[in-house]
Every structure is written in structure tokens, then in C-alpha cells.
Design a protein around this motif. Structure first.
Motif, mmCIF file in Angstrom:
data_model
loop_
_atom_site.group_PDB
_atom_site.id
_atom_site.type_symbol
_atom_site.label_atom_id
_atom_site.label_comp_id
_atom_site.label_asym_id
_atom_site.label_seq_id
_atom_site.Cartn_x
_atom_site.Cartn_y
_atom_site.Cartn_z
ATOM 1 N N ASP A 70 0.832 -1.202 0.000
ATOM 2 C CA ASP A 70 0.000 0.000 0.000
ATOM 3 C C ASP A 70 0.873 1.260 0.000
ATOM 4 O O ASP A 70 0.624 2.213 -0.743
ATOM 5 C CB ASP A 70 -0.918 0.028 1.230
ATOM 6 N N ALA A 71 1.909 1.243 0.834
ATOM 7 C CA ALA A 71 2.797 2.405 0.939
ATOM 8 C C ALA A 71 3.565 2.634 -0.360
ATOM 9 O O ALA A 71 3.767 3.780 -0.786
ATOM 10 C CB ALA A 71 3.761 2.212 2.106
ATOM 11 N N LEU A 72 3.983 1.554 -1.009
ATOM 12 C CA LEU A 72 4.702 1.684 -2.280
ATOM 13 C C LEU A 72 3.814 2.298 -3.354
ATOM 14 O O LEU A 72 4.262 3.133 -4.147
ATOM 15 C CB LEU A 72 5.205 0.314 -2.745
ATOM 16 N N LEU A 73 2.558 1.898 -3.385
ATOM 17 C CA LEU A 73 1.636 2.469 -4.363
ATOM 18 C C LEU A 73 1.430 3.961 -4.110
ATOM 19 O O LEU A 73 1.311 4.758 -5.049
ATOM 20 C CB LEU A 73 0.302 1.726 -4.321
ATOM 21 N N ASP A 74 1.407 4.342 -2.833
ATOM 22 C CA ASP A 74 1.293 5.761 -2.505
ATOM 23 C C ASP A 74 2.541 6.527 -2.954
ATOM 24 O O ASP A 74 2.447 7.658 -3.448
ATOM 25 C CB ASP A 74 1.073 5.943 -1.002
ATOM 26 N N LEU A 75 3.714 5.909 -2.810
ATOM 27 C CA LEU A 75 4.951 6.548 -3.269
ATOM 28 C C LEU A 75 4.923 6.772 -4.778
ATOM 29 O O LEU A 75 5.462 7.749 -5.282
ATOM 30 C CB LEU A 75 6.168 5.699 -2.888
ATOM 31 N N HIS A 76 4.303 5.850 -5.497
ATOM 32 C CA HIS A 76 4.178 5.984 -6.946
ATOM 33 C C HIS A 76 3.012 6.876 -7.345
ATOM 34 O O HIS A 76 2.754 7.068 -8.538
ATOM 35 C CB HIS A 76 4.020 4.599 -7.584
ATOM 36 N N GLN A 77 2.294 7.409 -6.344
ATOM 37 C CA GLN A 77 1.184 8.340 -6.558
ATOM 38 C C GLN A 77 0.103 7.736 -7.466
ATOM 39 O O GLN A 77 -0.460 8.404 -8.333
ATOM 40 C CB GLN A 77 1.692 9.670 -7.128
ATOM 41 N N LEU A 78 -0.170 6.457 -7.228
ATOM 42 C CA LEU A 78 -1.226 5.779 -7.970
ATOM 43 C C LEU A 78 -2.524 5.802 -7.180
ATOM 44 O O LEU A 78 -2.521 5.637 -5.953
ATOM 45 C CB LEU A 78 -0.820 4.327 -8.248
ATOM 46 N N VAL A 79 -3.624 6.040 -7.868
ATOM 47 C CA VAL A 79 -4.939 5.984 -7.229
ATOM 48 C C VAL A 79 -5.238 4.520 -6.947
ATOM 49 O O VAL A 79 -5.241 3.685 -7.849
ATOM 50 C CB VAL A 79 -6.015 6.586 -8.148
ATOM 51 N N ARG A 80 -5.475 4.192 -5.692
ATOM 52 C CA ARG A 80 -5.590 2.776 -5.338
ATOM 53 C C ARG A 80 -6.846 2.498 -4.527
ATOM 54 O O ARG A 80 -7.298 3.338 -3.745
ATOM 55 C CB ARG A 80 -4.363 2.321 -4.549
ATOM 56 N N GLU A 81 -7.394 1.316 -4.739
ATOM 57 C CA GLU A 81 -8.525 0.826 -3.961
ATOM 58 C C GLU A 81 -8.184 -0.581 -3.494
ATOM 59 O O GLU A 81 -8.218 -1.534 -4.277
ATOM 60 C CB GLU A 81 -9.809 0.835 -4.792
ATOM 61 N N LYS A 82 -7.838 -0.673 -2.243
ATOM 62 C CA LYS A 82 -7.404 -1.939 -1.660
ATOM 63 C C LYS A 82 -8.610 -2.761 -1.221
ATOM 64 O O LYS A 82 -9.542 -2.254 -0.609
ATOM 65 C CB LYS A 82 -6.514 -1.636 -0.455
ATOM 66 N N ILE A 83 -8.568 -4.060 -1.549
ATOM 67 C CA ILE A 83 -9.522 -5.017 -1.007
ATOM 68 C C ILE A 83 -8.746 -5.879 -0.017
ATOM 69 O O ILE A 83 -7.839 -6.620 -0.408
ATOM 70 C CB ILE A 83 -10.159 -5.866 -2.117
ATOM 71 N N ALA A 84 -9.053 -5.721 1.247
ATOM 72 C CA ALA A 84 -8.274 -6.383 2.296
ATOM 73 C C ALA A 84 -8.527 -7.887 2.291
ATOM 74 O O ALA A 84 -9.665 -8.348 2.141
ATOM 75 C CB ALA A 84 -8.615 -5.796 3.656
ATOM 76 N N ILE A 85 -7.455 -8.656 2.439
ATOM 77 C CA ILE A 85 -7.554 -10.114 2.538
ATOM 78 C C ILE A 85 -6.798 -10.588 3.781
ATOM 79 O O ILE A 85 -5.986 -9.852 4.339
ATOM 80 C CB ILE A 85 -6.987 -10.816 1.277
ATOM 81 N N GLY A 86 -7.080 -11.801 4.177
ATOM 82 C CA GLY A 86 -6.429 -12.342 5.367
ATOM 83 C C GLY A 86 -5.022 -12.831 5.120
ATOM 84 O O GLY A 86 -4.191 -12.865 6.024
ATOM 85 N N GLY A 87 -4.715 -13.232 3.885
ATOM 86 C CA GLY A 87 -3.394 -13.772 3.568
ATOM 87 C C GLY A 87 -2.355 -12.689 3.357
ATOM 88 O O GLY A 87 -2.664 -11.502 3.229
ATOM 89 N N GLU A 88 -1.092 -13.116 3.307
ATOM 90 C CA GLU A 88 0.037 -12.197 3.122
ATOM 91 C C GLU A 88 0.303 -11.953 1.635
ATOM 92 O O GLU A 88 0.402 -12.893 0.844
ATOM 93 C CB GLU A 88 1.310 -12.798 3.742
ATOM 94 N N THR A 89 0.427 -10.677 1.267
ATOM 95 C CA THR A 89 0.849 -10.322 -0.077
ATOM 96 C C THR A 89 2.233 -10.902 -0.346
ATOM 97 O O THR A 89 3.103 -10.892 0.519
ATOM 98 C CB THR A 89 0.867 -8.791 -0.231
ATOM 99 N N ARG A 90 2.452 -11.401 -1.541
ATOM 100 C CA ARG A 90 3.719 -12.068 -1.845
ATOM 101 C C ARG A 90 4.841 -11.072 -2.138
ATOM 102 O O ARG A 90 4.603 -9.900 -2.450
ATOM 103 C CB ARG A 90 3.537 -13.017 -3.038
ATOM 104 N N ILE A 91 6.070 -11.561 -2.039
ATOM 105 C CA ILE A 91 7.274 -10.799 -2.377
ATOM 106 C C ILE A 91 8.006 -11.571 -3.459
ATOM 107 O O ILE A 91 8.250 -12.769 -3.332
ATOM 108 C CB ILE A 91 8.181 -10.603 -1.152
ATOM 109 N N SER A 92 8.376 -10.890 -4.544
ATOM 110 C CA SER A 92 9.041 -11.544 -5.675
ATOM 111 C C SER A 92 10.422 -10.946 -5.901
ATOM 112 O O SER A 92 10.532 -9.821 -6.401
ATOM 113 C CB SER A 92 8.207 -11.387 -6.956
ATOM 114 N N PRO A 93 11.485 -11.676 -5.550
ATOM 115 C CA PRO A 93 12.845 -11.177 -5.795
ATOM 116 C C PRO A 93 13.268 -11.382 -7.252
ATOM 117 O O PRO A 93 12.908 -12.375 -7.890
ATOM 118 C CB PRO A 93 13.719 -12.036 -4.867
#
Length: 310
Positions: A70-93
Motif C-alpha cells: 500500500d505504501a509503495l503504491l502511494d509513493l508511486h502516486q497511484l490511485v488505489r482501492e485496496k480489497i483487504a484479505i487475510g493472507g500475506e501479499t507475496r514478495i518476488s525477488p
């Protein structure tokens, strides 16, 4: 102003590293990492906005990594609408090995998503106001394979044009229902969809034309990396070559292509010229290292130099 919404069911935090050489066991020292919001629809939105359009990002987000996304999207100044879920968002190296010029991409499966969370996505699609809905990326665990077909049906009832970039069962189920403005599989994804390992360009053109004729999509764009791509429509098929560029990273090349095609269509370009713009954007993404995606100036430059409009 061109307005799109993007739907990203399996977003990610993309982290890019550069190392001299991959060695097991040893600690590998790297320059400062780069961190960006990722996943199909979010990448499309990033490039679409750079090109001068407006994009609203609808996405699933959960856990501590979801807060970071969420914070990264705000840094990119993108208009965002989050749908909250119970699971963890993934990280891709993404790891670039300098000694070999090889790029290694690790793509986790993503969180488990509940039926209630899927329903929340469909509800949001039933409320959006946009010209195009771009649905892009893989489906996380728990999401039915026909979800994109369901979301498209909701959007179509509201007169919204839909664009799809996915693969496997999700693509097959969506095409069966049809009605898309555009689908953009890469060659491997298209081969999987057709069930044949097509390599002959005429056979690829014929197969893409059949998807159009059967009502799967008005436009079928098959991207083929350094070999360019095929665009099929009711008017026939077009084969375009790709600009020759030095590849620094393949991350987001397909998403950049989708963003530029949609931008071209939304701004009134012909189908062929919109596809030209998309091929240029895919090449522009290759120029950019890590998870940076295509830059607007590079897209325009490659479009103008390599594929001048007729």
C-alpha cells in the motif's frame, strides 16, 4: 482524459538485486536494492500513467507485506482501492548476475483467497466508472479459474471494455465466455491456450484469427519477445517485428506492452498503430534495469524510430 481501472488479484512487492556472481552458502553483497509495487495490473497502471492516462488500481492486499505494498503504491502516486484479505501479499525477488548477464526471477504462488474476498472484488467491479478494465496477472490460490470471466461479465453489463492478460485455465475460461476488447498472451501462453506448440508464423496468425472469429476477443495480440508479435482482428492479421535493444531486464515487458496498446486504443490510434506502440513499450521495458518498467520517452522514441506510422 483516458481513464482505465486495473484489477490485480495477485500483486507483489518486486525487489531487485544485482550481484557479481551467484554463489551458494556465501553471503552475497549487493548494491542498494530497488523495491517497486508489482503484479500484472499494477504494472500496467504504472506505465499507463507515465504515458499520460489516468488509472485506478483495484487490488488484493493483506498482512504486513500488504501494508508495505500500500505504501509503495502511494509513493508511486497511484490511485488505489485496496480489497483487504487475510493472507500475506507475496514478495518476488529478481536477481541480476553481472558475470553471466542472467536474470533470475522467483515468483511465489501468492496467498489463499476466500470466496468472500472474491465476492468483494466482483462487487467493486460492479461499481467502477472507467473506459477500460484491464485484468492482468495470475490467480492466487482459492480463486476459481473462471473468475476473470465473471468479472468481465459484470463489466460488460455496464458497457466497460475489458482487456485480459493471463494464462492457463484462467485464460481458457475467459475466452470461452468471450467478449473481450483485447487479450495479450505471449507465445507460450498462446500455445498452451490452443493446445499446440505452434511456431510457424502463418499457423500462429490463423489460430489467433480463429479466437477472434469465435468471439473470444475483438483483438488478439500474441507477443513474441525479440521476434515482435501478431495482432489478429476481424480485418485480418498483422505481423510486426521488434526493435533491437539491449536487454537489461525482462520484468514487466508484457505489462508495459498491454499498457501501451490500451493507451493507443483509448487515444484513438488504429488497432495496428496501438499494437506498434505496445511492441515499442515491450522493448522499452527491456532497456530498463530491475523492476523499473518502460519509460514514456523510451516508448515514444522506439515507436517513432522502429515503427513509423503509415
Amino acid at each position: 482524459m483516458m481513464n482505465i481501472a486495473t484489477l490485480t488479484l495477485n500483486p507483489t512487492i518486486d525487489i531487485a538485486y544485482v550481484v557479481e556472481k551467484l554463489e551458494h552458502t556465501d553471503k552475497l553483497r549487493a548494491p542498494p536494492q530497488t523495491v517497486d509495487p508489482g503484479g500484472g495490473g499494477l504494472n500496467v497502471a504504472r506505465v499507463f500513467v507515465r504515458m499520460g492516462g489516468n488509472a485506478r488500481c483495484i487490488y488484493l492486499s493483506g498482512g504486513s507485506t500488504g501494508i508495505a505494498l500500500d505504501a509503495l503504491l502511494d509513493l508511486h502516486q497511484l490511485v488505489r482501492e485496496k480489497i483487504a484479505i487475510g493472507g500475506e501479499t507475496r514478495i518476488s525477488p529478481v536477481i541480476y548476475e553481472k558475470s553471466s548477464s542472467h536474470e533470475y526471477r522467483i515468483v511465489p504462488a501468492g496467498p489463499q483467497v476466500s470466496q468472500a474476498e472474491c465476492d468483494a472484488c466482483l462487487q467493486r467491479v460492479s461499481e467502477i466508472d472507467c473506459d477500460y478494465l484491464v485484468m492482468s496477472g495470475s490467480l492466487p490460490r482459492g480463486v476459481p479459474s473462471n473468475f476473470y470471466a465473471q468479472a468481465a461479465a459484470v463489466a460488460h453489463r455496464r458497457g466497460i471494455r475489458t482487456v485480459l492478460d493471463t494464462s492457463g485455465d484462467a485464460l481458457a475460461a475467459a475466452i470461452a465466455d468471450g467478449g473481450f476488447e483485447l487479450i495479450k498472451p505471449n507465445l507460450k501462453e498462446f500455445q498452451d491456450l490452443i493446445g499446440e506448440k505452434l511456431t510457424d508464423i502463418n499457423a500462429i496468425c490463423e489460430a489467433a484469427g480463429k479466437v477472434v472469429a469465435q468471439g473470444g476477443a475483438r483483438l488478439v495480440a500474441v507477443s513474441m519477445g525479440e521476434f515482435g508479435g501478431v495482432l489478429a482482428s476481424e480485418a485480418g492479421t498483422v505481423v510486426l517485428g521488434a526493435p533491437e535493444v539491449e536487454t537489461n531486464s525482462a520484468v514487466g515487458a508484457g505489462d508495459s506492452c498491454v499498457a501501451a496498446i490500451v493507451h493507443g486504443l483509448a487515444s484513438g490510434k488504429s488497432d495496428e498503430d496501438a499494437f506498434r506502440l505496445g511492441i515499442a513499450a515491450g522493448a522499452a521495458a527491456l532497456i530498463t534495469s530491475g523492476t523499473g518498467l518502460a519509460a514514456a520517452d523510451d516508448i515514444e522514441d522506439l515507436y517513432r524510430k522502429s515503427h513509423p506510422p503509415s
